[in-house]
Design a protein around this motif. Sequence first.
Motif, PDB file in Angstrom:
ATOM      1  N   ARG A   8       0.511  -1.018   0.142  1.00  0.00           N
ATOM      2  CA  ARG A   8       0.190  -0.247   0.031  1.00  0.00           C
ATOM      3  C   ARG A   8       0.770   1.357   0.014  1.00  0.00           C
ATOM      4  O   ARG A   8       0.769   2.070  -0.595  1.00  0.00           O
ATOM      5  CB  ARG A   8      -1.488  -0.062   1.267  1.00  0.00           C
ATOM      6  CG  ARG A   8      -2.036  -0.995   1.655  1.00  0.00           C
ATOM      7  CD  ARG A   8      -2.458  -1.154   1.993  1.00  0.00           C
ATOM      8  NE  ARG A   8      -4.305  -1.847   2.200  1.00  0.00           N
ATOM      9  CZ  ARG A   8      -5.078  -1.928   2.909  1.00  0.00           C
ATOM     10  NH1 ARG A   8      -4.465  -2.427   4.638  1.00  0.00           N
ATOM     11  NH2 ARG A   8      -5.924  -2.639   2.894  1.00  0.00           N
ATOM     12  N   ARG A   9       2.283   0.999   0.592  1.00  0.00           N
ATOM     13  CA  ARG A   9       3.003   2.347   0.243  1.00  0.00           C
ATOM     14  C   ARG A   9       3.532   2.421  -0.732  1.00  0.00           C
ATOM     15  O   ARG A   9       3.383   3.426  -1.423  1.00  0.00           O
ATOM     16  CB  ARG A   9       3.789   2.419   1.896  1.00  0.00           C
ATOM     17  CG  ARG A   9       3.510   2.483   3.000  1.00  0.00           C
ATOM     18  CD  ARG A   9       4.581   1.966   4.510  1.00  0.00           C
ATOM     19  NE  ARG A   9       5.789   3.369   4.328  1.00  0.00           N
ATOM     20  CZ  ARG A   9       6.959   3.167   3.506  1.00  0.00           C
ATOM     21  NH1 ARG A   9       6.911   2.065   3.618  1.00  0.00           N
ATOM     22  NH2 ARG A   9       8.001   4.766   3.665  1.00  0.00           N
ATOM     23  N   LEU A  10       4.078   1.209  -1.586  1.00  0.00           N
ATOM     24  CA  LEU A  10       4.540   1.561  -2.904  1.00  0.00           C
ATOM     25  C   LEU A  10       3.533   2.160  -3.816  1.00  0.00           C
ATOM     26  O   LEU A  10       3.517   2.955  -4.295  1.00  0.00           O
ATOM     27  CB  LEU A  10       4.542   0.283  -3.048  1.00  0.00           C
ATOM     28  CG  LEU A  10       5.206  -0.410  -4.611  1.00  0.00           C
ATOM     29  CD1 LEU A  10       6.152   0.875  -5.079  1.00  0.00           C
ATOM     30  CD2 LEU A  10       4.916  -1.430  -5.246  1.00  0.00           C
ATOM     31  N   ALA A  11       1.797   1.471  -3.644  1.00  0.00           N
ATOM     32  CA  ALA A  11       0.548   1.396  -4.753  1.00  0.00           C
ATOM     33  C   ALA A  11       0.794   4.158  -3.998  1.00  0.00           C
ATOM     34  O   ALA A  11       0.131   4.184  -4.930  1.00  0.00           O
ATOM     35  CB  ALA A  11      -0.467   0.704  -4.102  1.00  0.00           C
ATOM     36  N   ALA A  12       1.044   4.142  -2.792  1.00  0.00           N
ATOM     37  CA  ALA A  12       0.616   5.540  -2.402  1.00  0.00           C
ATOM     38  C   ALA A  12       1.684   6.698  -2.951  1.00  0.00           C
ATOM     39  O   ALA A  12       1.430   7.017  -3.112  1.00  0.00           O
ATOM     40  CB  ALA A  12       0.390   5.425  -1.191  1.00  0.00           C
ATOM     41  N   GLY A  13       2.713   5.506  -3.715  1.00  0.00           N
ATOM     42  CA  GLY A  13       4.049   6.425  -4.023  1.00  0.00           C
ATOM     43  C   GLY A  13       4.152   6.986  -2.900  1.00  0.00           C
ATOM     44  O   GLY A  13       6.215   7.611  -2.569  1.00  0.00           O
ATOM     45  N   GLU A  14       4.597   6.064  -1.569  1.00  0.00           N
ATOM     46  CA  GLU A  14       5.788   6.730  -0.379  1.00  0.00           C
ATOM     47  C   GLU A  14       6.584   5.737  -0.360  1.00  0.00           C
ATOM     48  O   GLU A  14       7.308   6.120   0.008  1.00  0.00           O
ATOM     49  CB  GLU A  14       4.710   6.688   0.408  1.00  0.00           C
ATOM     50  CG  GLU A  14       3.582   7.512   0.689  1.00  0.00           C
ATOM     51  CD  GLU A  14       2.399   6.797   1.682  1.00  0.00           C
ATOM     52  OE1 GLU A  14       2.357   5.658   2.359  1.00  0.00           O
ATOM     53  OE2 GLU A  14       0.822   6.860   2.221  1.00  0.00           O
ATOM     54  N   ALA A  15       6.933   4.747  -0.807  1.00  0.00           N
ATOM     55  CA  ALA A  15       7.702   4.267  -1.019  1.00  0.00           C
ATOM     56  C   ALA A  15       8.420   3.377  -2.519  1.00  0.00           C
ATOM     57  O   ALA A  15       8.675   2.372  -2.416  1.00  0.00           O
ATOM     58  CB  ALA A  15       7.517   2.736  -0.201  1.00  0.00           C
ATOM     59  N   PRO A  16       8.706   3.634  -3.309  1.00  0.00           N
ATOM     60  CA  PRO A  16       8.999   3.705  -4.411  1.00  0.00           C
ATOM     61  C   PRO A  16      10.493   2.811  -4.509  1.00  0.00           C
ATOM     62  O   PRO A  16      11.213   3.014  -3.976  1.00  0.00           O
ATOM     63  CB  PRO A  16       9.946   5.425  -5.461  1.00  0.00           C
ATOM     64  CG  PRO A  16       9.866   5.651  -3.799  1.00  0.00           C
ATOM     65  CD  PRO A  16       9.721   5.537  -3.016  1.00  0.00           C
ATOM     66  N   VAL A  17      10.867   2.237  -6.116  1.00  0.00           N
ATOM     67  CA  VAL A  17      11.492   1.221  -6.113  1.00  0.00           C
ATOM     68  C   VAL A  17      12.919   1.740  -6.480  1.00  0.00           C
ATOM     69  O   VAL A  17      12.711   2.568  -7.405  1.00  0.00           O
ATOM     70  CB  VAL A  17      11.235  -0.046  -6.904  1.00  0.00           C
ATOM     71  CG1 VAL A  17      12.518  -0.589  -7.134  1.00  0.00           C
ATOM     72  CG2 VAL A  17      10.556  -1.160  -6.081  1.00  0.00           C
ATOM     73  N   TYR A  18      14.277   1.524  -5.642  1.00  0.00           N
ATOM     74  CA  TYR A  18      15.065   1.939  -5.818  1.00  0.00           C
ATOM     75  C   TYR A  18      15.679   1.589  -7.249  1.00  0.00           C
ATOM     76  O   TYR A  18      16.220   0.494  -6.656  1.00  0.00           O
ATOM     77  CB  TYR A  18      16.249   2.330  -4.713  1.00  0.00           C
ATOM     78  CG  TYR A  18      16.849   3.528  -4.852  1.00  0.00           C
ATOM     79  CD1 TYR A  18      17.347   4.838  -4.437  1.00  0.00           C
ATOM     80  CD2 TYR A  18      18.477   3.210  -4.902  1.00  0.00           C
ATOM     81  CE1 TYR A  18      18.556   5.991  -4.383  1.00  0.00           C
ATOM     82  CE2 TYR A  18      19.643   3.836  -5.519  1.00  0.00           C
ATOM     83  CZ  TYR A  18      19.633   4.950  -4.536  1.00  0.00           C
ATOM     84  OH  TYR A  18      20.652   5.591  -4.801  1.00  0.00           O
ATOM     85  N   VAL A  19      15.955   1.928  -7.813  1.00  0.00           N
ATOM     86  CA  VAL A  19      16.689   1.683  -9.671  1.00  0.00           C
ATOM     87  C   VAL A  19      17.682   1.968  -9.515  1.00  0.00           C
ATOM     88  O   VAL A  19      18.363   3.357 -10.682  1.00  0.00           O
ATOM     89  CB  VAL A  19      16.019   1.494 -10.248  1.00  0.00           C
ATOM     90  CG1 VAL A  19      16.625   0.852 -11.865  1.00  0.00           C
ATOM     91  CG2 VAL A  19      14.356   1.190 -10.848  1.00  0.00           C
ATOM     92  N   ALA A  20      18.842   1.678  -8.736  1.00  0.00           N
ATOM     93  CA  ALA A  20      20.257   2.394  -9.341  1.00  0.00           C
ATOM     94  C   ALA A  20      21.016   2.364 -10.267  1.00  0.00           C
ATOM     95  O   ALA A  20      20.692   1.120 -11.358  1.00  0.00           O
ATOM     96  CB  ALA A  20      20.873   0.706  -8.431  1.00  0.00           C
ATOM     97  N   THR A  21      22.131   2.697 -10.368  1.00  0.00           N
ATOM     98  CA  THR A  21      22.444   3.303 -12.022  1.00  0.00           C
ATOM     99  C   THR A  21      23.634   4.079 -11.618  1.00  0.00           C
ATOM    100  O   THR A  21      24.198   4.018 -10.627  1.00  0.00           O
ATOM    101  CB  THR A  21      21.200   4.476 -12.226  1.00  0.00           C
ATOM    102  OG1 THR A  21      20.280   4.150 -12.158  1.00  0.00           O
ATOM    103  CG2 THR A  21      22.256   5.047 -13.242  1.00  0.00           C
TER     104      THR A  21
END
Length: 348
Positions: A8-21
């Motif tokens: 739910r936190r992901l869906a709410a934009g509160e815990a985005p997946v960090y795509v390392a670069t």
Amino acid sequence: MSPLTRARRLAAGEAPVYVATRLYDPSGRYLGARLECGCLRGLRAGLEGLGLEGRDPLTFLPFRDSNSALQGVPTEEFSRAIYDLDRDHIERGFALLAPLGDLQADSGIAFEVGYAAGVGTPAVLLWLNFFVLRYDGTEETLLAPPLLSRLAARSENLGAFDLSLRFDGREDYLRRVAAALDEAEAAVAELCRELVLRPHHPPPLPAVAPAPGRVHLEFGGGQFETQRCWAARLQAELERAGFAVSVSRRYEGAGPLLERAAADLNAAAASELVVTLADGPDVDGETAALQGYARGLGRKVLLYSSGRRRIYTGPEYDHRHNLMLLYSADRTVRRLDEVVPAVRALLG
């Protein structure tokens, strides 16, 4: 936190997946952007499977999102602000995706893997090598260096590009390279869908408090003779100064490498201060990861870096190493004979 609460936190934009670069290589930024596309598709599919609708941002892409968020920050504070912003996104992220490849794991990404494990964010290693690693003495075959493997919640090999293939000229070669990237993007989409539906967890943290005055030396785990010599010298000097000292030795002795890597991580966690070696064309990937892990656990870090090269783009970036390594250290020293006085100062 329950899996559904995390989703739910992901869906709410509160815990985005960090795509390392990879920071310095344009091909690394291109790869990160491609993998992010697959990640977004997979996250949305997974959230839909849970009856949730995702709201942006579902992902965080360093360099792009860091720089965009920090417009107007004074030049002398810019790279430090990037470090703080990236670290914050790792801490609250749903997961961290770490695209790695080549024989030298990118030090910045490796640090982020270790930091994620230290703060409890699951890290997924995405390897793009066509080869695996074998080690003399144990004859073990590993997808990733042992310490990075121990820190990850999951490792996937996306390196399906087969060197044994014969290519029918330039156009065929270009087509196959593009197809390999398409396959990697699709694999990341399925992996991220699965992460939402069946969450992964970081390795359990050692249930040990740091011993006051204890110092751990991470000089590459003893893979090379120079590392072993410098670590032995510093261990003797620190012990004469009255400190209890442990040394990473995953490439020495007997037993499975993954078990020895776990012992190095446990020894670092049991120490109040970790000394890391930054010498080389880049900081060793495993050393960078252990530094990130120590910082994630709240341990003090002393970085030993004797190199003369600086990475310079202007006043906003004038460093000897990746900013994640430099800003995570409590102090940096340039000579071995500065280490003991610096340890005394940091430990009071």
